[in-house]
Scaffold this motif. Structure first.
Motif, PDB file in Angstrom:
ATOM      1  N   MET A 275     -10.105  -5.609  -8.000  1.00 30.69           N
ATOM      2  CA  MET A 275      -8.829  -5.316  -7.353  1.00 30.69           C
ATOM      3  C   MET A 275      -8.992  -4.935  -5.890  1.00 30.69           C
ATOM      4  N   SER A 276     -10.224  -4.591  -5.466  1.00 31.15           N
ATOM      5  CA  SER A 276     -10.434  -4.296  -4.054  1.00 31.15           C
ATOM      6  C   SER A 276     -10.346  -5.553  -3.201  1.00 31.15           C
ATOM      7  N   PHE A 277     -10.469  -6.731  -3.819  1.00 35.66           N
ATOM      8  CA  PHE A 277     -10.346  -8.001  -3.114  1.00 35.66           C
ATOM      9  C   PHE A 277      -8.958  -8.616  -3.299  1.00 35.66           C
ATOM     10  N   ASN A 278      -8.004  -7.803  -3.654  1.00 32.68           N
ATOM     11  CA  ASN A 278      -6.650  -8.275  -3.892  1.00 32.68           C
ATOM     12  C   ASN A 278      -5.929  -8.501  -2.563  1.00 32.68           C
ATOM     13  N   SER A 279      -5.243  -9.606  -2.444  1.00 29.48           N
ATOM     14  CA  SER A 279      -4.512  -9.897  -1.207  1.00 29.48           C
ATOM     15  C   SER A 279      -3.167  -9.190  -1.140  1.00 29.48           C
TER      16      SER A 279
ATOM     17  N   LYS B 232      -8.909  -8.322   3.372  1.00 32.07           N
ATOM     18  CA  LYS B 232      -8.155  -7.610   4.407  1.00 32.07           C
ATOM     19  C   LYS B 232      -8.177  -6.094   4.213  1.00 32.07           C
ATOM     20  N   TRP B 233      -8.302  -5.617   2.974  1.00 25.77           N
ATOM     21  CA  TRP B 233      -8.274  -4.173   2.751  1.00 25.77           C
ATOM     22  C   TRP B 233      -9.555  -3.510   3.225  1.00 25.77           C
ATOM     23  N   TYR B 234     -10.629  -4.273   3.274  1.00 28.11           N
ATOM     24  CA  TYR B 234     -11.862  -3.729   3.858  1.00 28.11           C
ATOM     25  C   TYR B 234     -11.702  -3.581   5.374  1.00 28.11           C
ATOM     26  N   GLY B 235     -10.985  -4.505   5.981  1.00 29.03           N
ATOM     27  CA  GLY B 235     -10.692  -4.372   7.407  1.00 29.03           C
ATOM     28  C   GLY B 235      -9.762  -3.203   7.685  1.00 29.03           C
ATOM     29  N   VAL B 236      -8.753  -3.036   6.833  1.00 25.80           N
ATOM     30  CA  VAL B 236      -7.847  -1.887   6.976  1.00 25.80           C
ATOM     31  C   VAL B 236      -8.611  -0.580   6.816  1.00 25.80           C
ATOM     32  N   LEU B 237      -9.535  -0.572   5.870  1.00 27.38           N
ATOM     33  CA  LEU B 237     -10.338   0.628   5.632  1.00 27.38           C
ATOM     34  C   LEU B 237     -11.205   0.962   6.839  1.00 27.38           C
ATOM     35  N   ALA B 238     -11.797  -0.055   7.467  1.00 28.08           N
ATOM     36  CA  ALA B 238     -12.664   0.180   8.624  1.00 28.08           C
ATOM     37  C   ALA B 238     -11.892   0.719   9.814  1.00 28.08           C
ATOM     38  N   GLN B 239     -10.582   0.447   9.863  1.00 25.60           N
ATOM     39  CA  GLN B 239      -9.762   0.916  10.977  1.00 25.60           C
ATOM     40  C   GLN B 239      -9.084   2.246  10.698  1.00 25.60           C
ATOM     41  N   ASP B 240      -9.293   2.794   9.512  1.00 19.70           N
ATOM     42  CA  ASP B 240      -8.692   4.072   9.153  1.00 19.70           C
ATOM     43  C   ASP B 240      -9.575   5.198   9.681  1.00 19.70           C
ATOM     44  N   ALA B 241      -9.126   5.849  10.735  1.00 20.51           N
ATOM     45  CA  ALA B 241      -9.935   6.893  11.386  1.00 20.51           C
ATOM     46  C   ALA B 241     -10.158   8.083  10.466  1.00 20.51           C
ATOM     47  N   LYS B 242      -9.186   8.409   9.635  1.00 22.12           N
ATOM     48  CA  LYS B 242      -9.314   9.552   8.742  1.00 22.12           C
ATOM     49  C   LYS B 242     -10.395   9.314   7.696  1.00 22.12           C
ATOM     50  N   VAL B 243     -10.436   8.103   7.165  1.00 25.21           N
ATOM     51  CA  VAL B 243     -11.455   7.767   6.170  1.00 25.21           C
ATOM     52  C   VAL B 243     -12.844   7.757   6.810  1.00 25.21           C
ATOM     53  N   MET B 244     -12.941   7.177   8.002  1.00 26.99           N
ATOM     54  CA  MET B 244     -14.236   7.122   8.671  1.00 26.99           C
ATOM     55  C   MET B 244     -14.749   8.523   9.010  1.00 26.99           C
ATOM     56  N   GLU B 245     -13.848   9.405   9.422  1.00 26.37           N
ATOM     57  CA  GLU B 245     -14.246  10.785   9.700  1.00 26.37           C
ATOM     58  C   GLU B 245     -14.708  11.489   8.430  1.00 26.37           C
ATOM     59  N   GLY B 246     -13.995  11.267   7.332  1.00 27.27           N
ATOM     60  CA  GLY B 246     -14.398  11.855   6.055  1.00 27.27           C
ATOM     61  C   GLY B 246     -15.739  11.321   5.587  1.00 27.27           C
ATOM     62  N   LEU B 247     -15.990  10.026   5.824  1.00 31.52           N
ATOM     63  CA  LEU B 247     -17.275   9.440   5.439  1.00 31.52           C
ATOM     64  C   LEU B 247     -18.419  10.069   6.225  1.00 31.52           C
ATOM     65  N   VAL B 248     -18.228  10.224   7.529  1.00 31.02           N
ATOM     66  CA  VAL B 248     -19.272  10.840   8.358  1.00 31.02           C
ATOM     67  C   VAL B 248     -19.531  12.274   7.913  1.00 31.02           C
TER      68      VAL B 248
ATOM     69  N   PRO C 114      -4.896  -0.760  -2.750  1.00 36.35           N
ATOM     70  CA  PRO C 114      -6.119  -1.567  -2.650  1.00 36.35           C
ATOM     71  C   PRO C 114      -7.120  -1.008  -1.648  1.00 36.35           C
ATOM     72  N   GLU C 115      -6.653  -0.259  -0.653  1.00 36.76           N
ATOM     73  CA  GLU C 115      -7.566   0.366   0.304  1.00 36.76           C
ATOM     74  C   GLU C 115      -8.482   1.364  -0.391  1.00 36.76           C
ATOM     75  N   ILE C 116      -7.935   2.109  -1.329  1.00 32.78           N
ATOM     76  CA  ILE C 116      -8.747   3.065  -2.095  1.00 32.78           C
ATOM     77  C   ILE C 116      -9.716   2.319  -3.004  1.00 32.78           C
ATOM     78  N   ASN C 117      -9.271   1.195  -3.563  1.00 33.50           N
ATOM     79  CA  ASN C 117     -10.178   0.380  -4.372  1.00 33.50           C
ATOM     80  C   ASN C 117     -11.341  -0.142  -3.532  1.00 33.50           C
ATOM     81  N   ALA C 118     -11.054  -0.563  -2.302  1.00 32.94           N
ATOM     82  CA  ALA C 118     -12.117  -1.034  -1.408  1.00 32.94           C
ATOM     83  C   ALA C 118     -13.086   0.092  -1.089  1.00 32.94           C
ATOM     84  N   LEU C 119     -12.560   1.287  -0.869  1.00 31.46           N
ATOM     85  CA  LEU C 119     -13.415   2.439  -0.597  1.00 31.46           C
ATOM     86  C   LEU C 119     -14.293   2.760  -1.801  1.00 31.46           C
ATOM     87  N   GLY C 120     -13.711   2.674  -3.005  1.00 31.13           N
ATOM     88  CA  GLY C 120     -14.493   2.909  -4.219  1.00 31.13           C
ATOM     89  C   GLY C 120     -15.585   1.876  -4.413  1.00 31.13           C
ATOM     90  N   ALA C 121     -15.293   0.619  -4.071  1.00 28.99           N
ATOM     91  CA  ALA C 121     -16.301  -0.432  -4.197  1.00 28.99           C
ATOM     92  C   ALA C 121     -17.465  -0.202  -3.238  1.00 28.99           C
TER      93      ALA C 121
END
Length: 259
Positions: free
Chosen positions: A28-32, A45-61, A226-233
């Protein structure tokens, strides 16, 4: 023959029960589409959306900083604790106390740490979460290293001391190489536990910083996307990579110890 095949049914059912949700998450992380429950076609596309999410990237760091710091602390202290319990203090009471953080409910440990920080007036932030995760993970590292230590050859240490080596030299040159596979396994376990630990981080992080599990929690309150699914993957891929690397390093450590 038929009976032996029937015995495989519970085995495969258990595997399906364990891994079916993970497979669904990855698919489901590859769902359009925008729905996290209806597959509408393949898309990245949800992996691209995830990479542009500043809040998620800050949490990852923040999560990687906490995981790396707590793993380093827990590995060093857990290894020393295991050696001390196995070689210097043969006490079942101390063994139980040392392993208590591993069996205590996360909620109890988190509240206890929060109260302790308040009593000593310790400010909350990534540093407090790092120390909290180190306390939690140290017990697991000590248990893993203690298991490895029980199978170590003590005659090598005795021979080292008989030849004039001091305690520190014996530990560094003889004991530590034998324990290295267990230390690597314990460090890997500590890193994985810290990577997705939520309760302790939620209680001890304060209001300024957020780790990735807390970010995910704030996101799913409004529904799974799907963004959360991409993050989980991605987290799943990181976990599998860590396991493979850990197994490889463990085999290398075992071969060097045998040599």
């Amino acid at each position: 023959m038929r009976r032996s095949r029937l015995l495989h049914v519970p085995f495969w059912f258990t595997y399906v029960f364990l891994y079916a949700p993970i497979i669904v998450l990855v698919v489901m992380s590859f769902n359009s589409g925008k729905s996290a429950y209806t597959y509408e076609g393949f898309s990245l596309k949800w992996y691209g959306v995830l990479a542009q999410d500043a809040k998620v990237m800050e949490g990852l760091v923040n999560t990687l900083i906490v995981a790396a710091g707590s793993t380093a602390i827990a590995t060093v202290l857990g290894t020393l604790l295991a050696v001390g319990l196995a070689r210097h203090t043969r006490s079942k009471t101390l063994d139980a106390i040392a392993l208590m953080p591993a069996v205590l409910p996360d909620l109890v440990l988190a509240i206890g740490l929060l109260v302790f920080y308040g009593v000593v007036q310790f400010t909350l932030g990534l540093h407090s979460v790092t120390l909290s995760h180190a306390v939690f993970s140290m017990a697991f590292v000590a248990a893993v290293v203690r298991t490895r230590l029980s199978g170590a050859d003590t005659s090598l240490e005795e021979a080292s001391r008989d030849l004039g080596a001091g305690p520190v030299t014996t530990f560094m040159k003889v004991t530590l190489p034998q324990l290295m596979p267990g230390i690597i396994a314990g460090a890997l376990l500590a890193f994985t536990l810290s990577l997705d630990e939520f309760v302790i981080a939620f209680f001890t992080i304060g209001n300024l910083d957020q780790t990735l599990p807390i970010v995910i929690y704030s996101m799913i309150r409004f529904g799974v996307t799907p963004e959360i699914n991409a993050l989980g993957a991605i987290l799943l891929l990181v976990s599998f990579t860590a396991v493979i690397v850990g197994q490889r390093l463990t085999k290398i450590g075992e071969s060097r110890a045998q040599d």
